[in-house]
Design a protein around this motif. Structure first.
Motif, PDB file in Angstrom:
ATOM      1  N   ASP A   1       0.811  -1.213   0.000  1.00 50.90           N
ATOM      2  CA  ASP A   1       0.000   0.000   0.000  1.00 50.90           C
ATOM      3  C   ASP A   1       0.846   1.266   0.000  1.00 50.90           C
ATOM      4  OD1 ASP A   1      -2.747  -1.098   0.193  1.00 50.90           O
ATOM      5  OD2 ASP A   1      -1.984  -1.952   2.050  1.00 50.90           O
ATOM      6  N   LEU A   2       2.053   1.165   0.529  1.00 50.39           N
ATOM      7  CA  LEU A   2       2.954   2.322   0.582  1.00 50.39           C
ATOM      8  C   LEU A   2       4.380   1.805   0.470  1.00 50.39           C
ATOM      9  CD1 LEU A   2       3.702   5.286   1.081  1.00 50.39           C
ATOM     10  CD2 LEU A   2       3.444   4.867   3.537  1.00 50.39           C
ATOM     11  N   GLU A   3       5.034   2.165  -0.629  1.00 45.91           N
ATOM     12  CA  GLU A   3       6.410   1.734  -0.850  1.00 45.91           C
ATOM     13  C   GLU A   3       7.325   2.946  -0.919  1.00 45.91           C
ATOM     14  OE1 GLU A   3       8.294  -1.452  -3.838  1.00 45.91           O
ATOM     15  OE2 GLU A   3       7.842   0.461  -4.832  1.00 45.91           O
ATOM     16  N   VAL A   4       8.467   2.853  -0.238  1.00 48.42           N
ATOM     17  CA  VAL A   4       9.484   3.905  -0.271  1.00 48.42           C
ATOM     18  C   VAL A   4      10.847   3.239  -0.394  1.00 48.42           C
ATOM     19  CG1 VAL A   4       8.153   5.568   1.101  1.00 48.42           C
ATOM     20  CG2 VAL A   4       9.691   3.963   2.250  1.00 48.42           C
ATOM     21  N   LEU A   5      11.831   3.997  -0.807  1.00 52.48           N
ATOM     22  CA  LEU A   5      13.188   3.478  -0.787  1.00 52.48           C
ATOM     23  C   LEU A   5      13.668   3.369   0.658  1.00 52.48           C
ATOM     24  CD1 LEU A   5      14.864   5.394  -3.750  1.00 52.48           C
ATOM     25  CD2 LEU A   5      13.782   3.140  -3.743  1.00 52.48           C
ATOM     26  N   ARG A   6      14.430   2.322   0.942  1.00 51.67           N
ATOM     27  CA  ARG A   6      14.906   2.118   2.307  1.00 51.67           C
ATOM     28  C   ARG A   6      15.660   3.337   2.815  1.00 51.67           C
ATOM     29  NH1 ARG A   6      18.724   1.767   5.345  1.00 51.67           N
ATOM     30  NH2 ARG A   6      20.124   2.260   3.625  1.00 51.67           N
ATOM     31  N   GLY A   7      16.459   3.953   1.954  1.00 54.16           N
ATOM     32  CA  GLY A   7      17.194   5.150   2.352  1.00 54.16           C
ATOM     33  C   GLY A   7      16.279   6.309   2.676  1.00 54.16           C
ATOM     34  N   ASP A   8      15.186   6.458   1.941  1.00 54.71           N
ATOM     35  CA  ASP A   8      14.218   7.522   2.237  1.00 54.71           C
ATOM     36  C   ASP A   8      13.554   7.287   3.587  1.00 54.71           C
ATOM     37  OD1 ASP A   8      14.784   8.789  -0.116  1.00 54.71           O
ATOM     38  OD2 ASP A   8      12.973   8.138  -1.172  1.00 54.71           O
ATOM     39  N   LEU A   9      13.213   6.042   3.877  1.00 55.23           N
ATOM     40  CA  LEU A   9      12.634   5.723   5.178  1.00 55.23           C
ATOM     41  C   LEU A   9      13.615   6.048   6.294  1.00 55.23           C
ATOM     42  CD1 LEU A   9      10.518   4.468   7.029  1.00 55.23           C
ATOM     43  CD2 LEU A   9      11.402   2.195   6.406  1.00 55.23           C
ATOM     44  N   ALA A  10      14.875   5.682   6.115  1.00 56.78           N
ATOM     45  CA  ALA A  10      15.891   5.974   7.125  1.00 56.78           C
ATOM     46  C   ALA A  10      16.033   7.483   7.344  1.00 56.78           C
ATOM     47  CB  ALA A  10      17.231   5.366   6.720  1.00 56.78           C
ATOM     48  N   GLU A  11      15.995   8.250   6.270  1.00 56.60           N
ATOM     49  CA  GLU A  11      16.116   9.707   6.390  1.00 56.60           C
ATOM     50  C   GLU A  11      14.948  10.306   7.141  1.00 56.60           C
ATOM     51  OE1 GLU A  11      16.668  11.454   2.579  1.00 56.60           O
ATOM     52  OE2 GLU A  11      18.614  10.516   2.223  1.00 56.60           O
ATOM     53  N   VAL A  12      13.736   9.842   6.868  1.00 52.63           N
ATOM     54  CA  VAL A  12      12.549  10.360   7.561  1.00 52.63           C
ATOM     55  C   VAL A  12      12.620  10.025   9.050  1.00 52.63           C
ATOM     56  CG1 VAL A  12      10.047  10.084   7.797  1.00 52.63           C
ATOM     57  CG2 VAL A  12      11.059  10.384   5.529  1.00 52.63           C
ATOM     58  N   LEU A  13      13.021   8.800   9.376  1.00 55.85           N
ATOM     59  CA  LEU A  13      13.143   8.407  10.786  1.00 55.85           C
ATOM     60  C   LEU A  13      14.230   9.213  11.490  1.00 55.85           C
ATOM     61  CD1 LEU A  13      12.804   4.544  10.355  1.00 55.85           C
ATOM     62  CD2 LEU A  13      11.290   5.983  11.727  1.00 55.85           C
ATOM     63  N   TYR A  14      15.337   9.417  10.809  1.00 57.18           N
ATOM     64  CA  TYR A  14      16.443  10.185  11.404  1.00 57.18           C
ATOM     65  C   TYR A  14      16.031  11.635  11.638  1.00 57.18           C
ATOM     66  CZ  TYR A  14      21.120  12.214  11.929  1.00 57.18           C
ATOM     67  OH  TYR A  14      22.224  12.887  12.396  1.00 57.18           O
ATOM     68  N   ALA A  15      15.360  12.225  10.664  1.00 57.60           N
ATOM     69  CA  ALA A  15      14.916  13.616  10.809  1.00 57.60           C
ATOM     70  C   ALA A  15      13.940  13.774  11.974  1.00 57.60           C
ATOM     71  CB  ALA A  15      14.270  14.093   9.509  1.00 57.60           C
ATOM     72  N   ALA A  16      13.140  12.741  12.210  1.00 62.19           N
ATOM     73  CA  ALA A  16      12.139  12.809  13.286  1.00 62.19           C
ATOM     74  C   ALA A  16      12.733  12.580  14.665  1.00 62.19           C
ATOM     75  CB  ALA A  16      11.038  11.782  13.029  1.00 62.19           C
ATOM     76  N   THR A  17      13.977  12.111  14.760  1.00 60.85           N
ATOM     77  CA  THR A  17      14.554  11.737  16.056  1.00 60.85           C
ATOM     78  C   THR A  17      15.858  12.441  16.400  1.00 60.85           C
ATOM     79  OG1 THR A  17      15.635   9.838  14.982  1.00 60.85           O
ATOM     80  CG2 THR A  17      13.507   9.435  16.046  1.00 60.85           C
ATOM     81  N   ARG A  18      16.544  13.016  15.431  1.00 62.62           N
ATOM     82  CA  ARG A  18      17.916  13.469  15.667  1.00 62.62           C
ATOM     83  C   ARG A  18      18.024  14.594  16.692  1.00 62.62           C
ATOM     84  NH1 ARG A  18      18.826  16.169   9.690  1.00 62.62           N
ATOM     85  NH2 ARG A  18      17.232  17.803   9.884  1.00 62.62           N
ATOM     86  N   GLU A  19      16.960  15.373  16.891  1.00 62.69           N
ATOM     87  CA  GLU A  19      17.031  16.483  17.844  1.00 62.69           C
ATOM     88  C   GLU A  19      16.981  16.013  19.286  1.00 62.69           C
ATOM     89  OE1 GLU A  19      17.660  19.575  17.026  1.00 62.69           O
ATOM     90  OE2 GLU A  19      17.690  19.051  14.897  1.00 62.69           O
ATOM     91  N   ARG A  20      16.396  14.851  19.530  1.00 62.51           N
ATOM     92  CA  ARG A  20      16.203  14.391  20.915  1.00 62.51           C
ATOM     93  C   ARG A  20      16.829  13.030  21.193  1.00 62.51           C
ATOM     94  NH1 ARG A  20      11.935  17.273  19.207  1.00 62.51           N
ATOM     95  NH2 ARG A  20      11.225  18.983  20.560  1.00 62.51           N
ATOM     96  N   VAL A  21      17.491  12.464  20.200  1.00 63.63           N
ATOM     97  CA  VAL A  21      18.162  11.177  20.349  1.00 63.63           C
ATOM     98  C   VAL A  21      19.628  11.371  19.994  1.00 63.63           C
ATOM     99  CG1 VAL A  21      18.345   8.831  19.431  1.00 63.63           C
ATOM    100  CG2 VAL A  21      16.081   9.840  19.844  1.00 63.63           C
ATOM    101  N   ARG A  22      20.510  10.783  20.785  1.00 61.69           N
ATOM    102  CA  ARG A  22      21.938  10.884  20.489  1.00 61.69           C
ATOM    103  C   ARG A  22      22.335   9.769  19.534  1.00 61.69           C
ATOM    104  NH1 ARG A  22      27.175   9.254  24.077  1.00 61.69           N
ATOM    105  NH2 ARG A  22      28.742  10.137  22.675  1.00 61.69           N
TER     106      ARG A  22
END
Length: 394
Positions: free
Chosen positions: A93-114
């Motif tokens: 139902d929703l396909e993305v490139l693995r690298g794009d998924l990693a970037e979205v997850l990183y952008a959502a966490t990098r400010e509060r996760v070391r």
């Protein structure tokens, strides 16, 4: 709590997102020197996966990067199309490139996760009060919990559960994947060519560069998962003499900087936790192709974090509930993936012809297409997401 996660691909950052929302202090250690971009496509299927992404607050960001892949043409050695695989088989139902998924997850966490890139765990010692972790670089540190989300070749699993061959169930299929310039003129479409025991696919999710996959079946192949030169030789040898445009793809592989190779392997463990250490995603229960691996990673992260919150820091209770909830879901995905070899790499020309006839029929019979979509998503939807406290997105 102070929680260390090993692995910054999908499962690790997904868990980090939830843990920091619940107020924990999170460190993610990743042996790669930087976030890994590009790579193959991954998909989410059905209401369980999509509801989890919505709860994470990431569904819109991922839909903006969706591949929107169309059907995949099956061709013969001359390049003539003989059938087509519906996009639902590969894209869900929703396909993305693995690298794009990693970037979205990183952008959502990098400010509060070391994030600690270019490092890895070399030793783990537990006691009643915490976990002493030794790193390849830097001084040892103490954490309340450690999570192994570092994939099929998990270092955390090896250190805590042992390097037991019985934990791994090879499915006998191996794949080399890389990107190359878009010389096939594809856009949001793909091509597949098969010979007995080996298959070639070329996909272009967004136009531009295309993703090439060279897949073959062979029982008991041994290789060093760190030796890229050896892996390129293996692919070159297994595809020598293959038809269609395979020689052109092998030439591109020799120069590809992002070449990746691995076996399709399932992980089976009697327990996913030991003391204050727990496994998540492929590190604990890899399913293999068609086993809903990416969906299991994000759903498992949600359940693990939710159970830790619900148990108010009682990690033993949380780990136990997490495993009891997830095991049937994982087992369904692994069972489905275990029967996929003849689809990915049919072993005879007769089986290739049978597969092609099936997909040729599906294309022209709408009720059959609907049934196939149901079959492609049934294991992904065979789970009821628990209702956890959902802290506000920050």
């Amino acid at each position: 709590m102070d929680i260390l996660i090993s692995g910054a691909s999908v499962a690790g950052p997904s868990l980090a997102l939830w843990l920091q929302r619940y107020g924990h202090r999170v460190t993610v250690v990743e042996k790669a020197p930087a976030l890994r971009g590009g790579g193959y496509a991954v998909d989410f299927r059905g209401r369980v996966h999509l509801q989890t992404l919505a709860r994470m607050g990431l569904r819109e960001a991922l839909e903006a990067r969706a591949t929107h892949m169309g059907d995949i043409a099956i061709v013969d050695a001359t390049g003539r199309q003989v059938a087509a695989i519906p996009s639902a088989v590969f894209s869900g139902d929703l396909e993305v490139l693995r690298g794009d998924l990693a970037e979205v997850l990183y952008a959502a966490t990098r400010e509060r996760v070391r994030y600690r890139f270019g490092d890895q765990i070399t030793a783990i010692a537990q006691d009643a009060g915490g976990v002493e972790v030794t790193f390849a670089g830097g001084a040892p540190q103490r954490f309340d919990l450690v999570v192994g989300a570092d994939g099929v070749h998990s270092g955390v699993r090896r250190l805590v559960f042992g390097d037991d061959a019985a934990h791994k169930k090879p499915l006998g299929v191996y794949a080399g994947i890389f990107t190359m310039p878009g010389t096939f003129g594809l856009r949001r479409s793909g091509i597949m060519y098969s010979e007995p025991g080996r298959a070639v696919s070329v996909m272009s999710p967004h136009g531009g560069d295309q993703i090439v996959s060279l897949t073959f079946a062979e029982p008991g192949l041994e290789f060093d998962h760190r030796d890229v030169a050896q892996q390129r030789r293996i692919i070159a040898e297994r595809f020598t003499g293959a038809g269609w445009r395979t020689p052109e793809l092998l030439e591109a592989m020799a120069h590809a900087e992002d070449f990746w190779f691995d076996s399709t392997t399932q992980i089976h463990l009697e327990r996913w936790s030991a003391g204050r250490v727990v496994l998540l995603g492929d590190a604990g229960y890899a399913g293999g192709p068609g086993g809903n691996g990416t969906g299991l990673a994000v759903v498992g992260a949600h359940v693990l974090a939710g159970e830790l919150d619900r148990a108010r820091g009682d990690h033993e209770a949380a780990f136990g509930h997490y495993e009891r909830l997830m095991r049937p879901y994982v087992a369904a995905g692994q069972k489905q993936a275990g029967g996929g070899t003849d689809f990915l790499v049919p072993s005879t020309w007769k089986k290739i012809a049978q597969r092609n006839r099936f997909f040729k029929t599906v294309r022209y019979v709408p009720p059959v297409r609907g049934l196939f979509k149901y079959l492609a998503t049934r294991t992904a939807t065979a789970f009821e997401l628990p209702e956890y406290r959902l802290p506000a997105l920050v």
